[in-house]
Design an enzyme around this catalytic site. Structure first.
Site, mmCIF file in Angstrom:
data_model
loop_
_atom_site.group_PDB
_atom_site.id
_atom_site.type_symbol
_atom_site.label_atom_id
_atom_site.label_comp_id
_atom_site.label_asym_id
_atom_site.label_seq_id
_atom_site.Cartn_x
_atom_site.Cartn_y
_atom_site.Cartn_z
ATOM 1 N N TYR A 76 -40.313 14.714 23.871
ATOM 2 C CA TYR A 76 -39.395 15.144 22.812
ATOM 3 C C TYR A 76 -40.143 15.977 21.772
ATOM 4 O O TYR A 76 -41.006 15.468 21.044
ATOM 5 C CB TYR A 76 -38.717 13.945 22.137
ATOM 6 C CG TYR A 76 -37.968 13.051 23.107
ATOM 7 C CD1 TYR A 76 -37.420 13.564 24.284
ATOM 8 C CD2 TYR A 76 -37.808 11.698 22.861
ATOM 9 C CE1 TYR A 76 -36.736 12.751 25.175
ATOM 10 C CE2 TYR A 76 -37.118 10.879 23.755
ATOM 11 C CZ TYR A 76 -36.598 11.416 24.916
ATOM 12 O OH TYR A 76 -35.929 10.611 25.797
ATOM 13 N N HIS A 139 -41.014 8.164 32.668
ATOM 14 C CA HIS A 139 -39.932 9.032 32.193
ATOM 15 C C HIS A 139 -39.323 9.873 33.317
ATOM 16 O O HIS A 139 -40.016 10.655 33.951
ATOM 17 C CB HIS A 139 -40.515 9.960 31.114
ATOM 18 C CG HIS A 139 -39.501 10.594 30.219
ATOM 19 N ND1 HIS A 139 -39.868 11.288 29.090
ATOM 20 C CD2 HIS A 139 -38.145 10.638 30.254
ATOM 21 C CE1 HIS A 139 -38.781 11.742 28.489
ATOM 22 N NE2 HIS A 139 -37.729 11.366 29.180
HETATM 23 P P1 NAD Z 1 -26.631 10.998 22.287
HETATM 24 O O1 NAD Z 1 -25.533 10.747 23.219
HETATM 25 O O2 NAD Z 1 -27.131 9.909 21.412
HETATM 26 O O3 NAD Z 1 -26.258 12.293 21.422
HETATM 27 C C1 NAD Z 1 -27.158 12.800 20.480
HETATM 28 C C2 NAD Z 1 -26.499 13.930 19.720
HETATM 29 O O4 NAD Z 1 -25.368 13.421 19.034
HETATM 30 C C3 NAD Z 1 -27.412 14.505 18.657
HETATM 31 O O5 NAD Z 1 -27.119 15.905 18.537
HETATM 32 C C4 NAD Z 1 -26.990 13.786 17.396
HETATM 33 O O6 NAD Z 1 -27.276 14.532 16.222
HETATM 34 C C5 NAD Z 1 -25.504 13.687 17.637
HETATM 35 N N1 NAD Z 1 -24.857 12.591 16.900
HETATM 36 C C6 NAD Z 1 -25.299 11.336 16.706
HETATM 37 N N2 NAD Z 1 -24.407 10.634 15.981
HETATM 38 C C7 NAD Z 1 -23.365 11.473 15.730
HETATM 39 C C8 NAD Z 1 -22.144 11.342 15.035
HETATM 40 N N3 NAD Z 1 -21.790 10.206 14.456
HETATM 41 N N4 NAD Z 1 -21.307 12.419 14.981
HETATM 42 C C9 NAD Z 1 -21.645 13.593 15.569
HETATM 43 N N5 NAD Z 1 -22.788 13.783 16.239
HETATM 44 C C10 NAD Z 1 -23.651 12.727 16.316
HETATM 45 O O7 NAD Z 1 -27.830 11.570 23.168
HETATM 46 P P2 NAD Z 1 -29.385 11.340 23.186
HETATM 47 O O8 NAD Z 1 -30.012 11.572 21.849
HETATM 48 O O9 NAD Z 1 -29.877 12.108 24.351
HETATM 49 O O10 NAD Z 1 -29.538 9.807 23.617
HETATM 50 C C11 NAD Z 1 -30.018 8.831 22.732
HETATM 51 C C12 NAD Z 1 -31.491 8.555 22.940
HETATM 52 O O11 NAD Z 1 -31.711 7.935 24.211
HETATM 53 C C13 NAD Z 1 -32.403 9.786 22.959
HETATM 54 O O12 NAD Z 1 -32.630 10.254 21.665
HETATM 55 C C14 NAD Z 1 -33.603 9.238 23.667
HETATM 56 O O13 NAD Z 1 -34.363 8.454 22.771
HETATM 57 C C15 NAD Z 1 -32.969 8.327 24.725
HETATM 58 N N6 NAD Z 1 -32.776 9.025 26.018
HETATM 59 C C16 NAD Z 1 -33.696 8.834 27.003
HETATM 60 C C17 NAD Z 1 -33.565 9.507 28.224
HETATM 61 C C18 NAD Z 1 -34.598 9.309 29.296
HETATM 62 O O14 NAD Z 1 -35.495 8.506 29.150
HETATM 63 N N7 NAD Z 1 -34.524 10.026 30.399
HETATM 64 C C19 NAD Z 1 -32.479 10.356 28.444
HETATM 65 C C20 NAD Z 1 -31.532 10.494 27.442
HETATM 66 C C21 NAD Z 1 -31.684 9.816 26.234
#
Ligand code: NAD
Length: 330
Positions: A76, A139
């Protein structure tokens, strides 16, 4: 302390002077995590540029408001998110459950060899200003050769666990079949699935969740907003979803807006209700995101709005996209 049940699954502990998000055990790790977790991808500006000082404030604010599980990765922001999180957690590291990853370093840069993952772990310890990582994930394992990951990468991390550098070991990825095979082929503590438990896809509750439970493996559900698809603002330009899914999510956001409702609030409220996972990770780059998301999960679920939005999304329900080696999706 009184524990008040929410409308469905999620609970808050109402204590003198505040409210604490429900905590759950992460499989058999002995680690207790908040049912809403802090996703660190936006700290690396993966969803667009952020104000870094605000990002650090969001981390500390989340902890103050009862979020105790924090997820990040060297990938990230190509290490930037780990550096920011490490700075934000200075002095409070012991109060959180900290997860990071090894094996992915760029969009197409993967290296699951034992020597590289162990170096990566050491680098993460420095950036995160700690001497132990609570949960280390391999990952996006679908980009590697599963046999090698199980026979070489995981054992390397087990050696790091024996040395006290990590507490629990997991894998993350998109295709559910590869996660299931990893659970069956190694002695894992945790699995992180993303984009498979949200308003337009609940396939996580098919085979994977029960297989994980049988093996005592804790489940982390990431991307309850489907990496931005289920927000009024829509997804980032790089989002890999097929056009039909993007269009349906846009229609769902418009349907909510017409009723004065917020699709993101509904989506998060829906996702956190499931008890098949220990925690749901959402990306929160600002203090306002933290507050907004805690408010939406504290409210009762609007079942009638949920039904209307699910009807809009029904034609694309369960739609996913290719990720990694084709054999890892079978
Ligand atoms: P998410 O579904 O949490 O969406 C994130 C997006 O939504 C960001 O742009 C954020 O600013 C926005 N957001 C958050 N709250 C909001 C709200 N109330 N209204 C409008 N927009 C909002 O997607 P994500 O960040 O990919 O998933 C969460 C976390 O999970 C990641 O940050 C990461 O730490 C983890 N993750 C890991 C993997 C992996 O290991 N392969 C893959 C995906 C996610």
């Amino acid at each position: 302390m009184i524990i008040l049940p929410g409308d469905d699954g999620l609970r808050f502990e109402h204590m003198t002077g505040g409210v604490r998000v429900e905590r759950r055990l992460l499989g058999r790790t002995g680690l207790e995590v908040s049912a809403l977790g802090f996703g660190g991808a936006p700290l690396g500006s993966e969803f667009g540029p952020i104000d870094e000082e605000e990002g650090r404030r969001a981390v500390r604010h989340a902890l103050e408001r009862g979020i105790t599980y924090f997820d990040v990765a060297p990938y990230y922001g190509r290490t930037r998110a780990e550096t920011l999180l490490g700075e934000a957690l200075r002095g409070i590291r012991d109060r959180v459950v900290l997860a990071t990853k090894v094996g992915r370093y760029g969009k197409s840069n993967f290296d699951f060899r034992p020597e590289r993952v162990l170096t990566s772990l050491e680098e993460s310890l420095v950036r995160l200003r700690t001497d132990v990582i609570d949960v280390i994930f391999v990952h996006d394992i679908e980009f590697g050769e599963l046999g090698t990951i199980l026979s070489e990468t995981i054992p390397a991390l087990e050696r790091a666990r024996d040395q006290g550098k990590v507490r629990a070991i997991g894998v993350s990825g998109l295709p559910l079949p590869v996660l299931r095979r990893a659970i069956e082929g190694a002695s894992l503590d945790v699995v992180l699935s993303y984009c498979h438990y949200h308003l337009a896809d609940t396939t996580l509750q098919g085979g994977l969740a029960s297989r994980a439970a049988e093996h005592g493996v804790g489940v982390v559900n990431a991307s309850p907003l489907a990496m931005g698809l289920l927000t009024p603002e829509g997804p980032p330009e790089w989002h890999p979803a097929p056009p039909a899914l993007k269009a349906a999510c846009r229609r769902a956001a418009e349907a909510c807006a017409r009723e004065g409702a917020d699709l993101a609030a509904l989506a998060l409220r829906f996702a956190v209700d499931t008890t098949i996972v220990a925690t749901t990770l959402v990306g929160m780059p600002t203090v306002a995101h933290v507050d907004r998301n805690l408010e939406s999960i504290a409210r009762p679920l609007d079942h009638s709005l949920l039904e209307r939005v699910r009807a809009v999304l029904e034609p694309v329900d369960g739609t996913t996209w290719p990720s990694g080696r084709p054999e890892n999706s079978l």
